[in-house]
Design an enzyme around this catalytic site. Structure first.
Site, mmCIF file in Angstrom:
data_model
loop_
_atom_site.group_PDB
_atom_site.id
_atom_site.type_symbol
_atom_site.label_atom_id
_atom_site.label_comp_id
_atom_site.label_asym_id
_atom_site.label_seq_id
_atom_site.Cartn_x
_atom_site.Cartn_y
_atom_site.Cartn_z
ATOM 1 N N ARG A 1 0.813 -1.225 0.000
ATOM 2 C CA ARG A 1 0.000 0.000 0.000
ATOM 3 C C ARG A 1 0.843 1.271 0.000
ATOM 4 O O ARG A 1 0.312 2.368 -0.182
ATOM 5 C CB ARG A 1 -0.929 0.013 1.213
ATOM 6 C CG ARG A 1 -2.117 -0.941 1.092
ATOM 7 C CD ARG A 1 -3.046 -0.785 2.275
ATOM 8 N NE ARG A 1 -4.340 -1.415 2.042
ATOM 9 C CZ ARG A 1 -5.329 -1.444 2.925
ATOM 10 N NH1 ARG A 1 -5.165 -0.887 4.114
ATOM 11 N NH2 ARG A 1 -6.471 -2.032 2.638
ATOM 12 N N GLY A 2 2.118 1.135 0.217
ATOM 13 C CA GLY A 2 2.987 2.304 0.274
ATOM 14 C C GLY A 2 3.415 2.787 -1.095
ATOM 15 O O GLY A 2 3.081 2.196 -2.129
ATOM 16 N N GLY B 1 5.892 -0.070 -2.547
ATOM 17 C CA GLY B 1 5.247 -1.361 -2.738
ATOM 18 C C GLY B 1 4.129 -1.335 -3.750
ATOM 19 O O GLY B 1 3.962 -2.276 -4.536
ATOM 20 N N SER C 1 17.611 2.148 1.734
ATOM 21 C CA SER C 1 17.541 3.594 1.540
ATOM 22 C C SER C 1 18.943 4.144 1.348
ATOM 23 O O SER C 1 19.920 3.610 1.892
ATOM 24 C CB SER C 1 16.885 4.252 2.754
ATOM 25 O OG SER C 1 17.063 5.645 2.719
ATOM 26 N N SER C 2 19.035 5.245 0.625
ATOM 27 C CA SER C 2 20.340 5.875 0.421
ATOM 28 C C SER C 2 20.872 6.513 1.699
ATOM 29 O O SER C 2 22.053 6.884 1.763
ATOM 30 C CB SER C 2 20.245 6.937 -0.671
ATOM 31 O OG SER C 2 19.282 7.925 -0.338
ATOM 32 N N CYS C 3 20.051 6.623 2.750
ATOM 33 C CA CYS C 3 20.517 7.225 3.998
ATOM 34 C C CYS C 3 21.463 6.293 4.764
ATOM 35 O O CYS C 3 22.001 6.675 5.799
ATOM 36 C CB CYS C 3 19.345 7.610 4.881
ATOM 37 S SG CYS C 3 18.514 6.220 5.657
ATOM 38 N N TYR D 1 16.975 5.074 11.730
ATOM 39 C CA TYR D 1 16.429 4.458 10.514
ATOM 40 C C TYR D 1 17.548 3.862 9.670
ATOM 41 O O TYR D 1 17.434 2.733 9.167
ATOM 42 C CB TYR D 1 15.656 5.517 9.723
ATOM 43 C CG TYR D 1 15.104 5.030 8.408
ATOM 44 C CD1 TYR D 1 13.999 4.192 8.369
ATOM 45 C CD2 TYR D 1 15.677 5.421 7.202
ATOM 46 C CE1 TYR D 1 13.473 3.751 7.161
ATOM 47 C CE2 TYR D 1 15.173 4.982 5.991
ATOM 48 C CZ TYR D 1 14.065 4.156 5.975
ATOM 49 O OH TYR D 1 13.559 3.716 4.779
ATOM 50 N N LYS E 1 18.262 -0.133 8.426
ATOM 51 C CA LYS E 1 18.429 -0.550 7.031
ATOM 52 C C LYS E 1 19.787 -1.219 6.794
ATOM 53 O O LYS E 1 19.903 -2.170 6.018
ATOM 54 C CB LYS E 1 18.254 0.658 6.102
ATOM 55 C CG LYS E 1 16.826 1.168 6.045
ATOM 56 C CD LYS E 1 15.886 0.095 5.528
ATOM 57 C CE LYS E 1 14.458 0.537 5.425
ATOM 58 N NZ LYS E 1 13.560 -0.521 4.921
ATOM 59 N N PRO F 1 17.443 2.571 -2.852
ATOM 60 C CA PRO F 1 16.879 3.650 -3.670
ATOM 61 C C PRO F 1 17.270 5.034 -3.164
ATOM 62 O O PRO F 1 17.486 5.243 -1.965
ATOM 63 C CB PRO F 1 15.370 3.454 -3.547
ATOM 64 C CG PRO F 1 15.183 2.092 -2.942
ATOM 65 C CD PRO F 1 16.400 1.846 -2.125
ATOM 66 N N ASN G 1 16.009 9.215 -3.086
ATOM 67 C CA ASN G 1 14.740 9.814 -2.669
ATOM 68 C C ASN G 1 13.667 9.531 -3.720
ATOM 69 O O ASN G 1 13.874 9.780 -4.911
ATOM 70 C CB ASN G 1 14.899 11.329 -2.508
ATOM 71 C CG ASN G 1 15.925 11.693 -1.461
ATOM 72 O OD1 ASN G 1 15.699 11.520 -0.276
ATOM 73 N ND2 ASN G 1 17.073 12.177 -1.907
ATOM 74 N N HIS H 1 8.143 13.098 3.460
ATOM 75 C CA HIS H 1 9.460 13.482 2.974
ATOM 76 C C HIS H 1 9.382 14.840 2.281
ATOM 77 O O HIS H 1 8.306 15.409 2.096
ATOM 78 C CB HIS H 1 10.001 12.424 2.014
ATOM 79 C CG HIS H 1 10.448 11.181 2.696
ATOM 80 N ND1 HIS H 1 9.740 9.997 2.642
ATOM 81 C CD2 HIS H 1 11.544 10.919 3.466
ATOM 82 C CE1 HIS H 1 10.378 9.059 3.337
ATOM 83 N NE2 HIS H 1 11.464 9.603 3.848
ATOM 84 N N ARG I 1 2.741 22.181 1.071
ATOM 85 C CA ARG I 1 2.954 23.548 1.556
ATOM 86 C C ARG I 1 2.583 24.567 0.484
ATOM 87 O O ARG I 1 1.898 25.570 0.765
ATOM 88 C CB ARG I 1 4.423 23.734 1.959
ATOM 89 C CG ARG I 1 4.863 22.964 3.203
ATOM 90 C CD ARG I 1 4.320 23.556 4.482
ATOM 91 N NE ARG I 1 4.671 24.952 4.664
ATOM 92 C CZ ARG I 1 5.845 25.401 5.108
ATOM 93 N NH1 ARG I 1 6.809 24.537 5.428
ATOM 94 N NH2 ARG I 1 6.074 26.685 5.260
#
Length: 315
Positions: A20-21, A24, A114-116, A143, A147, A170, A172, A186, A194
């Site tokens: 659902r994300g 995914g 994640s790239s973080c 986080y 990962k 991945p 962002n 994010h 905004r």
């Protein structure tokens, strides 16, 4: 040499965790379009943090492959406010799904990180072997550590049991299905919201966090899904694979692109008392390009499409 059909059979039955994300849902759509049977469970049907229930489900359905796209995710604000769930929920999900897949004799799994995971001051563009070579960005360390543990788990199952499990990192991401919540989103969906609200309220200025100088790379979720299918078909190595477009821009440039897509005509201000995060985060995508991948969706087009999707579904 292992053939693509051996890595992912035609019409394979694939469990997509986190369908659902943002990630995914895109992966599920592309797998179905490619002729695969996609197996899913909602959070109410199966809490992936529950190891026993997750293993039982995987033993019951016996999928040909698993894509682990489920995760607790969010932007700088959410990571700062809720470090415990960003660490513990992700660890529990990964331990449950990866260990459960092995217990169910699933031989093919793609873990999405994640790239973080890379050090705050990694060389740019960031190659995959930069992992664990320096301190992480403090604002998302819990986080990132979760990962990194997932990558180690994938490698460990490969080494000890010969499983053909792989990991992709991945950049962002954005696209239909993104999270637009003002506290947990994010940067890109947060900017869309905004500017949209400022336009509706006829405000003259939007003040954004930080200096606007950090550089970021963005990839549409549909392009990521194409890359995931390519990796499932043709990649089998312990080294994680970066997934990105190979180009970045400043947050100020991104804000200008989003403002134009939304149609906000006011000024953009900056609050330098707020954190910037990592100065630059551009992935080295050489490994992925050698497999034949190239993104198809330009950033400006993708932002406009994402804005239209949000207007029709959640604004």
């Amino acid at each position: 040499m292992t053939t693509a059909s051996a890595l992912l059979p035609a019409a394979a039955r694939i469990f997509v965790a986190g369908h659902r994300g943002l990630v995914g849902s895109a992966v599920a759509r592309h797998l179905e379009a490619d002729g695969h049977e996609v197996l899913v469970r909602t959070r109410d049907q199966l809490d992936l943090r529950d190891a026993a229930r997750t293993e039982a489900y995987l033993r019951d359905i016996r999928p040909d492959a698993v894509v682990l796209a489920a995760a607790k995710v969010g932007g700088i604000m959410a990571n700062q406010r809720y470090p415990v769930p960003f660490l513990e929920d992700n660890l529990r999900i990964q331990l449950s799904v990866i260990a459960g897949s092995h217990a169910a004799d699933v031989d093919r799994l793609l873990f999405l990180g994640s790239s973080c995971i890379y050090p705050k001051h990694a060389p740019q563009p960031i190659p995959e072997d930069s992992l664990l070579t320096g301190p992480l960005e403090p604002t998302n360390e819990p986080y990132a550590l979760a990962k990194i543990a997932g990558i180690s788990q994938v490698r460990s199952y490969r080494r000890q049991f010969g499983r053909r499990y792989i990991a992709a990192m991945p950049t962002n991401l954005y696209g239909p299905g993104d999270n637009f919540d003002p506290e947990t989103s994010h940067v890109l969906p947060a900017l869309i919201r905004r500017f949209h609200e400022a336009k509706v309220e006829d405000r003259q200025e939007v003040v954004l966090w930080g200096s606007g100088t950090p550089r970021r790379e963005f990839l549409h979720s549909s392009d990521l899904a194409r890359a995931c299918l390519m990796l499932l078909r043709g990649y089998d190595d312990q080294m994680p694979v970066n997934v990105g477009c190979g180009q970045d821009l400043t947050i100020a440039e991104l804000a200008g692109t989003v403002r134009e897509a939304v149609g906000f005509r006011g000024r953009i201000g900056w609050d330098p008392s707020r954190p910037d995060g990592t100065p630059r985060k551009l992935l080295d995508v050489t490994r992925l390009e050698k497999l034949g991948f190239a993104p198809r969706i330009p950033l400006a087009d993708g932002i406009r499409d994402t804005y239209e999707w949000w207007l029709h579904t959640g604004a």
